[in-house]
Design a protein around this motif. Structure first.
Motif, PDB file in Angstrom:
ATOM      1  N   ARG A   1      44.892  89.780 -11.680  1.00  0.00           N
ATOM      2  CA  ARG A   1      43.789  88.878 -11.722  1.00  0.00           C
ATOM      3  C   ARG A   1      43.705  87.782 -10.815  1.00  0.00           C
ATOM      4  O   ARG A   1      43.186  87.474  -9.866  1.00  0.00           O
ATOM      5  N   ARG A   2      44.965  87.015 -10.842  1.00  0.00           N
ATOM      6  CA  ARG A   2      45.397  85.978 -10.011  1.00  0.00           C
ATOM      7  C   ARG A   2      45.560  86.533  -8.544  1.00  0.00           C
ATOM      8  O   ARG A   2      45.216  85.767  -7.544  1.00  0.00           O
ATOM      9  N   ASP A   3      46.200  87.595  -8.235  1.00  0.00           N
ATOM     10  CA  ASP A   3      46.212  88.067  -7.117  1.00  0.00           C
ATOM     11  C   ASP A   3      44.937  88.434  -6.389  1.00  0.00           C
ATOM     12  O   ASP A   3      44.978  88.170  -5.143  1.00  0.00           O
TER      13      ASP A   3
ATOM     14  N   GLU B   1      50.871  91.397 -16.993  1.00  0.00           N
ATOM     15  CA  GLU B   1      50.362  91.982 -15.781  1.00  0.00           C
ATOM     16  C   GLU B   1      49.096  91.985 -15.454  1.00  0.00           C
ATOM     17  O   GLU B   1      48.602  91.879 -14.145  1.00  0.00           O
ATOM     18  N   LYS B   2      48.105  92.075 -16.505  1.00  0.00           N
ATOM     19  CA  LYS B   2      46.788  92.012 -16.104  1.00  0.00           C
ATOM     20  C   LYS B   2      46.287  90.537 -15.545  1.00  0.00           C
ATOM     21  O   LYS B   2      45.536  90.357 -14.474  1.00  0.00           O
ATOM     22  N   GLU B   3      46.841  89.554 -16.067  1.00  0.00           N
ATOM     23  CA  GLU B   3      46.831  88.178 -15.571  1.00  0.00           C
ATOM     24  C   GLU B   3      47.445  88.103 -14.197  1.00  0.00           C
ATOM     25  O   GLU B   3      46.598  87.437 -13.241  1.00  0.00           O
ATOM     26  N   VAL B   4      48.408  88.542 -13.791  1.00  0.00           N
ATOM     27  CA  VAL B   4      48.943  88.557 -12.587  1.00  0.00           C
ATOM     28  C   VAL B   4      48.142  89.099 -11.515  1.00  0.00           C
ATOM     29  O   VAL B   4      47.865  88.736 -10.334  1.00  0.00           O
TER      30      VAL B   4
END
Length: 95
Positions: free
Chosen positions: A91-93, A86-89
């Motif tokens: 961050r990418r957003d 979730e954090k990675e998603v």
């Protein structure tokens, strides 16, 4: 005695051999022989069982311990993984 995954899965689902016969078309007498290692399970029948129970051939024939990749992880490990994902998603957003 050799482990029998077919019996294990059937019993976990609360099914009688007659229930499995109705669902798959494989005679209960044949299922009994297969579960008691008195008759081999033909590939075609194994595929029917796997499709019905939604398991792999490797799982049915005791070549792997889990029905899917995620089952082997403990709940806490999955929770940690999902938080990282979730954090990675997020961050990418933002990028």
């Amino acid at each position: 005695m050799q482990k029998n995954r077919l019996r294990e899965i059937r019993e976990q689902r609360g099914m009688l051999m007659s229930d499995l016969e109705d669902a798959t078309g494989v005679k209960a007498a044949t299922i009994s022989l297969q579960e008691n290692h008195k008759r081999a399970i033909p590939v075609e029948t194994a595929v029917i069982y796997c499709d019905f129970f939604n398991v792999s051939l490797d799982f049915l024939f005791c070549r792997e311990e889990y029905t899917n990749e995620f089952e082997k992880y403990k709940t806490e490990q999955l929770r940690e993984f999902l938080e990282l994902l979730e954090k990675e998603v997020k961050r990418r957003d933002f990028n």
